[in-house]
Scaffold this motif. Structure first.
Motif, short mmCIF file in Angstrom:
data_model
loop_
_atom_site.label_atom_id
_atom_site.label_comp_id
_atom_site.label_asym_id
_atom_site.label_seq_id
_atom_site.Cartn_x
_atom_site.Cartn_y
_atom_site.Cartn_z
N LEU A 1 0.83 -1.20 0.00
CA LEU A 1 0.00 0.00 0.00
C LEU A 1 0.87 1.25 0.00
CD1 LEU A 1 -2.75 1.37 0.15
CD2 LEU A 1 -2.67 1.14 2.64
N ARG A 2 1.93 1.23 0.81
CA ARG A 2 2.86 2.37 0.82
C ARG A 2 3.45 2.61 -0.56
NH1 ARG A 2 8.34 2.33 1.22
NH2 ARG A 2 8.33 0.12 1.80
N GLY A 3 3.84 1.53 -1.24
CA GLY A 3 4.41 1.67 -2.58
C GLY A 3 3.41 2.23 -3.58
N GLN A 4 2.15 1.77 -3.50
CA GLN A 4 1.14 2.27 -4.42
C GLN A 4 0.86 3.75 -4.19
OE1 GLN A 4 -1.24 -1.98 -4.34
NE2 GLN A 4 -2.46 -0.13 -4.47
N LEU A 5 0.79 4.16 -2.94
CA LEU A 5 0.47 5.55 -2.64
C LEU A 5 1.62 6.48 -3.00
CD1 LEU A 5 -1.28 5.08 0.82
CD2 LEU A 5 -2.37 5.49 -1.39
N ARG A 6 2.85 6.00 -2.83
CA ARG A 6 4.01 6.83 -3.15
C ARG A 6 4.48 6.65 -4.59
NH1 ARG A 6 8.04 6.83 2.18
NH2 ARG A 6 6.85 8.44 3.30
N ARG A 7 3.86 5.72 -5.31
CA ARG A 7 4.22 5.41 -6.70
C ARG A 7 5.69 5.00 -6.79
NH1 ARG A 7 1.31 10.01 -6.38
NH2 ARG A 7 -0.81 9.97 -7.23
N ASP B 1 8.78 -15.17 -2.38
CA ASP B 1 8.46 -15.04 -3.80
C ASP B 1 6.97 -15.00 -4.08
OD1 ASP B 1 11.15 -15.02 -4.38
OD2 ASP B 1 11.27 -17.19 -4.76
N GLU B 2 6.15 -15.23 -3.08
CA GLU B 2 4.70 -15.14 -3.28
C GLU B 2 4.27 -13.72 -3.64
OE1 GLU B 2 2.55 -16.67 0.01
OE2 GLU B 2 3.59 -18.60 0.04
N VAL B 3 5.14 -12.77 -3.35
CA VAL B 3 4.80 -11.38 -3.67
C VAL B 3 4.75 -11.15 -5.17
CG1 VAL B 3 7.17 -10.47 -3.73
CG2 VAL B 3 5.28 -8.99 -3.00
N ASP B 4 5.42 -11.99 -5.94
CA ASP B 4 5.43 -11.80 -7.40
C ASP B 4 4.03 -11.97 -7.99
OD1 ASP B 4 8.18 -11.36 -7.42
OD2 ASP B 4 8.63 -13.50 -7.59
N GLN B 5 3.26 -12.87 -7.41
CA GLN B 5 1.88 -13.06 -7.88
C GLN B 5 1.04 -11.82 -7.61
OE1 GLN B 5 -0.08 -16.50 -6.26
NE2 GLN B 5 -2.02 -16.08 -7.28
N ALA B 6 1.22 -11.24 -6.41
CA ALA B 6 0.48 -10.02 -6.08
C ALA B 6 0.95 -8.85 -6.94
CB ALA B 6 0.66 -9.68 -4.60
N ALA B 7 2.27 -8.80 -7.23
CA ALA B 7 2.82 -7.70 -8.02
C ALA B 7 2.28 -7.70 -9.44
CB ALA B 7 4.34 -7.78 -8.03
N ALA B 8 1.85 -8.85 -9.92
CA ALA B 8 1.31 -8.94 -11.28
C ALA B 8 -0.11 -8.39 -11.37
CB ALA B 8 1.34 -10.39 -11.76
N ARG B 9 -0.73 -8.16 -10.23
CA ARG B 9 -2.10 -7.64 -10.22
C ARG B 9 -2.10 -6.12 -10.43
NH1 ARG B 9 -5.53 -12.11 -10.43
NH2 ARG B 9 -4.80 -13.70 -8.97
N THR B 10 -3.26 -5.61 -10.83
CA THR B 10 -3.41 -4.16 -10.98
C THR B 10 -3.32 -3.47 -9.63
OG1 THR B 10 -4.83 -4.50 -12.90
CG2 THR B 10 -4.89 -2.33 -11.86
N ASN B 11 -3.86 -4.09 -8.59
CA ASN B 11 -3.85 -3.54 -7.24
C ASN B 11 -3.23 -4.57 -6.30
OD1 ASN B 11 -4.50 -2.48 -4.65
ND2 ASN B 11 -6.22 -1.36 -5.52
N PRO B 12 -1.91 -4.59 -6.15
CA PRO B 12 -1.25 -5.61 -5.33
C PRO B 12 -1.72 -5.62 -3.87
CG PRO B 12 0.35 -4.47 -6.70
CD PRO B 12 -0.93 -3.71 -6.81
N ALA B 13 -1.94 -4.44 -3.29
CA ALA B 13 -2.36 -4.38 -1.88
C ALA B 13 -3.73 -5.03 -1.70
CB ALA B 13 -2.38 -2.94 -1.39
N ASP B 14 -4.64 -4.77 -2.63
CA ASP B 14 -5.98 -5.37 -2.54
C ASP B 14 -5.89 -6.88 -2.72
OD1 ASP B 14 -8.88 -5.24 -2.39
OD2 ASP B 14 -8.87 -5.68 -4.52
N ASP B 15 -5.00 -7.33 -3.59
CA ASP B 15 -4.82 -8.77 -3.77
C ASP B 15 -4.33 -9.42 -2.47
OD1 ASP B 15 -4.54 -11.15 -5.68
OD2 ASP B 15 -2.52 -11.03 -4.80
N MET B 16 -3.51 -8.70 -1.72
CA MET B 16 -3.02 -9.25 -0.46
C MET B 16 -4.16 -9.39 0.55
SD MET B 16 -0.27 -10.52 0.58
CE MET B 16 0.63 -9.95 -0.87
#
Length: 301
Positions: free
Chosen positions: A124-130, A143-158
């Motif tokens: 969320l911090r990364g999305q807000l700060r771009r 490495d599970e973060v890579d799946q979330a990073a592929a989403r349009t909204n990674p924080a929401d996916d989490m």
């Protein structure tokens, strides 16, 4: 965010960290030089500017002050609401940690769920700060973060991942319906906080206000030397620079506060707030928490 003791009288005039002076210095110097040129031309050609006085500028200055006050109040409201949202996020992360450790008996599942919560904070911090915060989130979920990073909204996916994990515990019979509802309410509150932050980040102040303030400030400062020469004489550049500092300083400050999630000196310390969440979670898991981030030359990121 600037965190420092109250400066002394002399320090007030030399502090640059957290000040808007570096940003508006070109305008201050530019209008001081401009007013000096106007003054020299008036003296060189013996122009009689006594018919022009400061009275009209006082009326325009009052109007401009109203514009600036409205814009600064609106910008500060955004900054304060963003701070309250992140304060609520800290509260909900602590509630989630307490509920998880009390309702989920499996230690591995406890830790997995709460690590995903910390990954959410950093995403969320990364999305807000771009900015790219994948590396910070990877420290908690690998490495599970890579799946979330592929989403349009990674924080929401989490958040969805945490919801699925809680539901799996319910379906396995390791979590009763009341316990699942408690966890789901915490996740719903976290999702609401994210939506509030996205609303602030995605809805800037109307551009018409910014345009109106900029135009009025420049017009006032351009015409100001003509009205000051007959009364302030050779001190005209000094007074013009002081007025330019006031107008453009307030405008620059409101621009910083308008986007409270950035990395400017007066923006929110999202790194520090994420670390507070980390400390709360690791202590709830009876693990050694990381140390609090220290301010760097009074700057708390």
């Amino acid at each position: 965010m600037i965190v420092r003791p109250r400066p002394t009288f002399l320090q007030l005039f030399f502090i640059m960290r957290g000040s808007v002076v570096p940003r508006i210095l070109p305008q201050i110097i530019g209008f001081a030089i401009y007013s000096a040129v106007v003054l020299l031309l008036a003296r060189r050609f013996h122009l009689d500017l006594s018919a022009f006085n400061i009275t009209p500028f006082g009326l325009v200055g009052v109007t401009l002050s109203i514009y600036l006050s409205f814009r600064n109040n609106a910008a500060y409201d955004r900054w304060w609401e963003a701070r309250k949202l992140w304060g609520a996020l800290v509260f909900e992360i602590r509630n989630l940690a307490r509920a998880t450790t009390g309702l989920v008996s499996d230690r591995t599942e406890q830790r997995a769920l709460l690590m995903e919560a910390l990954a959410f904070c950093h995403l969320l911090r990364g999305q807000l700060r771009r900015i790219d915060s994948i590396k910070d989130a990877r420290a908690f979920i690998g490495d599970e973060v890579d799946q979330a990073a592929a989403r349009t909204n990674p924080a929401d996916d989490m958040v969805r991942r945490m919801g699925r994990r809680a539901n799996e515990r319910r379906e396995a019979g390791a979590l009763d319906p009341i316990g699942f509802r408690i966890l789901d309410e915490r996740l719903a509150a976290i999702a609401a906080i994210q939506a509030g932050c996205e609303r602030i980040a995605g809805t800037p102040l109307p551009f018409a206000y910014t345009l109106l303030v900029h135009r009025t400030a420049y017009v006032v400062c351009l015409l100001l030397p003509i009205g000051l020469i007959s009364t302030t004489g050779w001190a005209t550049p000094l007074f013009t620079a002081l007025i330019a500092y006031t107008f453009f300083g307030l405008d620059a400050l409101s621009e910083e506060l308008e986007d409270p999630f950035g990395i400017e000196a007066n923006d929110l310390a999202l790194d520090g707030l994420c670390r507070v969440c980390e400390i709360s979670v690791f202590e709830a898991l009876d693990e050694t928490p990381p140390k609090m981030i220290a301010a760097d030359k009074f700057y708390f990121s």
